[in-house]
Design a protein around this motif. Structure first.
Motif, PDB file in Angstrom:
ATOM      1  N   GLU A   1       0.822  -1.210   0.000  1.00  0.00           N
ATOM      2  CA  GLU A   1       0.000   0.000   0.000  1.00  0.00           C
ATOM      3  C   GLU A   1       0.856   1.261   0.000  1.00  0.00           C
ATOM      4  O   GLU A   1       0.499   2.262  -0.646  1.00  0.00           O
ATOM      5  N   ARG A   2       1.992   1.231   0.715  1.00  0.00           N
ATOM      6  CA  ARG A   2       2.833   2.420   0.786  1.00  0.00           C
ATOM      7  C   ARG A   2       3.651   2.624  -0.482  1.00  0.00           C
ATOM      8  O   ARG A   2       3.831   3.762  -0.929  1.00  0.00           O
ATOM      9  N   CYS A   3       4.154   1.540  -1.043  1.00  0.00           N
ATOM     10  CA  CYS A   3       5.099   1.646  -2.152  1.00  0.00           C
ATOM     11  C   CYS A   3       4.449   1.550  -3.531  1.00  0.00           C
ATOM     12  O   CYS A   3       5.042   2.021  -4.519  1.00  0.00           O
TER      13      CYS A   3
ATOM     14  N   GLU B   1      -6.849  -0.090   0.067  1.00  0.00           N
ATOM     15  CA  GLU B   1      -7.420  -1.362   0.490  1.00  0.00           C
ATOM     16  C   GLU B   1      -7.932  -2.158  -0.709  1.00  0.00           C
ATOM     17  O   GLU B   1      -7.687  -3.361  -0.825  1.00  0.00           O
ATOM     18  N   ALA B   2      -8.665  -1.495  -1.595  1.00  0.00           N
ATOM     19  CA  ALA B   2      -9.201  -2.172  -2.773  1.00  0.00           C
ATOM     20  C   ALA B   2      -8.071  -2.656  -3.677  1.00  0.00           C
ATOM     21  O   ALA B   2      -8.159  -3.731  -4.287  1.00  0.00           O
ATOM     22  N   CYS B   3      -7.018  -1.871  -3.779  1.00  0.00           N
ATOM     23  CA  CYS B   3      -5.870  -2.244  -4.604  1.00  0.00           C
ATOM     24  C   CYS B   3      -5.205  -3.513  -4.062  1.00  0.00           C
ATOM     25  O   CYS B   3      -4.869  -4.427  -4.825  1.00  0.00           O
TER      26      CYS B   3
ATOM     27  N   PHE C   1      -4.425  -9.410  -4.446  1.00  0.00           N
ATOM     28  CA  PHE C   1      -4.395 -10.756  -3.868  1.00  0.00           C
ATOM     29  C   PHE C   1      -5.378 -11.674  -4.581  1.00  0.00           C
ATOM     30  O   PHE C   1      -5.044 -12.821  -4.900  1.00  0.00           O
ATOM     31  N   TYR C   2      -6.619 -11.207  -4.803  1.00  0.00           N
ATOM     32  CA  TYR C   2      -7.615 -12.057  -5.455  1.00  0.00           C
ATOM     33  C   TYR C   2      -7.156 -12.474  -6.844  1.00  0.00           C
ATOM     34  O   TYR C   2      -7.367 -13.623  -7.261  1.00  0.00           O
TER      35      TYR C   2
ATOM     36  N   LEU D   1     -11.634   0.395  -7.837  1.00  0.00           N
ATOM     37  CA  LEU D   1     -10.501   1.250  -8.175  1.00  0.00           C
ATOM     38  C   LEU D   1     -10.884   2.265  -9.251  1.00  0.00           C
ATOM     39  O   LEU D   1     -10.548   3.446  -9.159  1.00  0.00           O
ATOM     40  N   LEU D   2     -11.609   1.807 -10.270  1.00  0.00           N
ATOM     41  CA  LEU D   2     -12.038   2.709 -11.334  1.00  0.00           C
ATOM     42  C   LEU D   2     -13.035   3.741 -10.812  1.00  0.00           C
ATOM     43  O   LEU D   2     -13.034   4.894 -11.243  1.00  0.00           O
TER      44      LEU D   2
END
Length: 375
Positions: free
Chosen positions: A57-59, A135-137, A142-143, A251-252
Motif C-alpha cells: 500500500e505504501r510503495c 485497500e481495494a488495490c 491478492f484475489y 478502483l475505477l
C-alpha cells in the motif's frame, strides 16, 4: 478434563466416514495427507501478509492513487472540547436531541454549535478516499494472484472437469504441494482480514463480512482436517474469480472513471451470477450433498460441511438483494451506479440477461455517460 475434551473433539465418528480412522490418514505408501497441526502456519502467514500489505500500500498503491489524482477530501476539524470529546468516545457518536440539549447546558454552547461539532467530529473519523483505494488495490492484487494460482493448480486435475472425481478414493487422497500452498495463502489472507478489521474501512455490511470470514476459515479448516481438499480448492477458485472484478471496479470508481466502472459492473454481475448463484449451489453444493452418499453413509462432518456451505450461500442471497435494489435505482431512477463503493456480492435472479442489457444500454444512454456521474 482437557484430555476428555480433546478425545471428544477428535472423535473419528464426528469427522470421518464409517470404518475410517485417523490412522488411515497417516503418511504411508508414498501418500502425504493434510495434518491439523499444519493449520498453525496460517497465523504467521497472516502476519506476513499484513507486512506485505503495508509495503504494497505504501510503495505501490499510494503512488498509483497519486498518479490517478485520487485525493482525500479536505474536512473541517472539530474545535477542542474535552466534554464533548468524552461524550463522543464513551457514549454516542450521534447524540439524540435530549443529549444535545443537555450538552448545551453543560458547555454553554448553542444547539447549532454542538450539532456542528458532532458532525465535524464524525467526519474526522471517516476514512479518506486514498485509504479506500489502497485497500481495494491490495485485495484486488491478492484475489487476482490467488485466482491465477488456483487455475494453475487445478487446470490439469480431473476433478475440475468431472466433479465425481472429487470423491474418487476419498478420504485416502494424497495432498499435493500446490494444494498446500493454495490453502495456506487463502487461510492466511482471510485471517489477516479478521486481524485488520479494527483498522480497515468499516462498511455497512461489516457484520456480514465478519460472518463471511469466520465461515470461510471454518470451512477451510474443516476441509483441511477431513481431507476435503479437492472440493475446497474448487470453492476458493469460484469465489476468487468474481472478487477480482469487484475490487477492480472499485478502483475505477475511486478514480472517477464511472463509465468504465459501470462496464466492469456489468461483467462482474454476469460472472457473479454464474459462479455464486449457479455454479456454487447447483454444482459444488450438489457435489458435496449428493455424490458422497454414493460411497458412504452420512456422518456429522458431512452435515457440518454442507451447513457451512449453505451459510455462505445465504450471504450470497443477502448481497444479491442489496445489489438488486441498486440495479433497480440505476435503471428506473437514473441513479449513478456506485456499487463498488460497497463491499457487495451479487446475482440477478430474474431474467438476468435482459437486465444486464438494460444496465449496459442505460449506462451508454445516460446523460452522465462519458463525463462521469454527477455528485
Amino acid at each position: 478434563m482437557l484430555q476428555t475434551v480433546a478425545e471428544w473433539l477428535w472423535w473419528e465418528s464426528l469427522w470421518l466416514p464409517a470404518n475410517v480412522s485417523w490412522s488411515d490418514l497417516e503418511d504411508k505408501e508414498g501418500r502425504v495427507y493434510a495434518k491439523a497441526s499444519q493449520l498453525y502456519a496460517a497465523l504467521p502467514c497472516a502476519l506476513c501478509l499484513l507486512l506485505v500489505r503495508y509495503v504494497f500500500e505504501r510503495c505501490l498503491a499510494m503512488p498509483l492513487a497519486n498518479a490517478w489524482g485520487i485525493k482525500d477530501r479536505v474536512r473541517l476539524t472539530a474545535e477542542q472540547n474535552p466534554l464533548l470529546e468524552k461524550f463522543f468516545c464513551s457514549q454516542a457518536r450521534n447524540p439524540s436531541q435530549a443529549d444535545v440539549r443537555s450538552l448545551c447546558k453543560k458547555t454553554g454552547w448553542p444547539q447549532r454549535r454542538v450539532e456542528v461539532w458532532f458532525r465535524r467530529r464524525r467526519n474526522q473519523d471517516r476514512p479518506g478516499l486514498q485509504k479506500r483505494f489502497c485497500e481495494a488495490c491490495w485485495r484486488g492484487f491478492f484475489y487476482l494472484s490467488a485466482f491465477l494460482g488456483g487455475i494453475w493448480a487445478l487446470h490439469d486435475k480431473p476433478w475440475l472437469y468431472n466433479l465425481k472425481e472429487v470423491w474418487a478414493g476419498f478420504p485416502k487422497q494424497s495432498m499435493l504441494p500446490s494444494q498446500y500452498w493454495y490453502y495456506l495463502l487463502e487461510m492466511g489472507f482471510y485471517l489477516s482480514l479478521l486481524l485488520s478489521l479494527t483498522i480497515d474501512v468499516k462498511r455497512k455490511d461489516f457484520k456480514e463480512q465478519v460472518i463471511h470470514h469466520i465461515a470461510t476459515l471454518t470451512l477451510l479448516s474443516f476441509s483441511w482436517i477431513s481431507n476435503y481438499i479437492r472440493i475446497g480448492t474448487l470453492v476458493m477458485v469460484v469465489h476468487d474469480s468474481s472478487d477480482v472484478l469487484l475490487e477492480g471496479g472499485k478502483l475505477l470508481n475511486y478514480a472517477k472513471w464511472h463509465q468504465a466502472a459501470n462496464g466492469i459492473f456489468v461483467v462482474f454481475t454476469a460472472l457473479f451470477m454464474v459462479t455464486r448463484l449457479v455454479i456454487f449451489p447447483f454444482w459444488l453444493i450438489h457435489c458435496t450433498w449428493v455424490y458422497p452418499m454414493e460411497q458412504f453413509a452420512p456422518f456429522f462432518g458431512y452435515y457440518f460441511f454442507n451447513v457451512m456451505l449453505l451459510v455462505l450461500q445465504i450471504l450470497h442471497i443477502y448481497w444479491a438483494f442489496l445489489i438488486l435494489r441498486m440495479v433497480y435505482n440505476f435503471i428506473f431512477n437514473k441513479v449513478c451506479l456506485k456499487v463498488f463503493d460497497k463491499q457487495l456480492q451479487l446475482l440477478l435472479l430474474f431474467n438476468p440477461l435482459l437486465i444486464l442489457l438494460k444496465i449496459y444500454s442505460a449506462a451508454l444512454s445516460h446523460p452522465a455517460a462519458g463525463r462521469g456521474c454527477s455528485k
